[in-house]
Write a protein that holds these residues in place. Structure first.
Motif, short mmCIF file in Angstrom:
data_model
loop_
_atom_site.label_atom_id
_atom_site.label_comp_id
_atom_site.label_asym_id
_atom_site.label_seq_id
_atom_site.Cartn_x
_atom_site.Cartn_y
_atom_site.Cartn_z
N LYS A 49 35.02 -28.56 25.49
CA LYS A 49 33.77 -29.30 25.64
C LYS A 49 34.00 -30.47 26.60
O LYS A 49 35.04 -31.11 26.60
CB LYS A 49 33.26 -29.83 24.29
CG LYS A 49 32.96 -28.74 23.29
CD LYS A 49 31.79 -27.89 23.74
CE LYS A 49 31.45 -26.90 22.64
NZ LYS A 49 30.59 -25.86 23.07
N VAL A 50 32.99 -30.79 27.38
CA VAL A 50 33.09 -31.75 28.47
C VAL A 50 32.69 -33.18 28.06
O VAL A 50 32.58 -34.06 28.89
CB VAL A 50 32.22 -31.24 29.65
CG1 VAL A 50 30.74 -31.43 29.36
CG2 VAL A 50 32.61 -31.89 30.94
N TYR A 51 32.54 -33.42 26.78
CA TYR A 51 32.01 -34.70 26.32
C TYR A 51 32.86 -35.91 26.73
O TYR A 51 32.31 -36.97 27.02
CB TYR A 51 31.79 -34.68 24.81
CG TYR A 51 30.84 -33.60 24.38
CD1 TYR A 51 29.59 -33.47 24.98
CD2 TYR A 51 31.18 -32.69 23.39
CE1 TYR A 51 28.72 -32.47 24.60
CE2 TYR A 51 30.31 -31.69 23.00
CZ TYR A 51 29.08 -31.59 23.60
OH TYR A 51 28.21 -30.60 23.23
N ALA A 52 34.17 -35.77 26.79
CA ALA A 52 35.02 -36.90 27.22
C ALA A 52 34.71 -37.28 28.67
O ALA A 52 34.71 -38.46 29.02
CB ALA A 52 36.49 -36.55 27.05
N VAL A 53 34.42 -36.29 29.49
CA VAL A 53 34.04 -36.55 30.88
C VAL A 53 32.70 -37.28 30.93
O VAL A 53 32.54 -38.26 31.67
CB VAL A 53 33.98 -35.23 31.68
CG1 VAL A 53 33.47 -35.46 33.10
CG2 VAL A 53 35.35 -34.55 31.71
#
Length: 108
Positions: A49-53
C-alpha cells in the motif's frame, strides 16, 4: 504499459515526468527528495500500500491524486478528501485535477 501511456500523455501535455516508481523504496525516495509539482499514486505498488508515500507528500504540502482500480473504497479515512482517478484512467479528468493544482499554487 499503462505507466508508459500515462508518461507519454503527460509529456505531450508539457509535463516533466519523474518516475514511475516500480517499488516502495523508489516511491518513498521520490516522495522525500524529488522536486515535483504533484504526483499520481497507485494504491498498490508491487503488493504494498502506498499510504506512507501519501503521508510524505502531504507533509511536504504537495498535491497528489490516487490512481486506482479500487476507487474511493481503497482509501484510508484520512485520504477521503483527495482526488481519485479510477481505472481505466480518463486523461481529461487527470488534466482537470492537475489544472486545479496549478490554480491553487498560483493563489498561494
Amino acid at each position: 504499459m499503462i505507466a508508459s501511456f500515462l508518461e507519454d500523455a503527460l509529456t505531450d501535455l508539457g509535463c516533466e515526468v519523474i518516475g514511475p516508481a516500480l517499488n516502495m523504496q523508489d516511491a518513498l525516495r521520490l516522495a522525500r527528495e524529488a522536486v515535483i509539482d504533484g504526483a499520481g499514486l497507485d494504491i498498490n505498488i508491487a503488493g504494498e500500500k502506498v499510504y506512507a508515500v501519501a503521508d510524505i507528500l502531504a507533509e511536504r504540502g504537495l498535491p497528489f491524486v490516487f490512481m486506482t482500480g479500487y476507487g474511493k473504497a481503497g482509501l484510508r479515512e484520512s485520504d477521503r478528501g483527495r482526488p481519485v482517478l479510477q481505472k481505466p484512467y480518463n486523461l481529461e479528468r487527470l488534466v482537470e485535477i492537475m489544472t486545479q493544482w496549478q490554480t491553487r499554487s498560483r493563489s498561494s
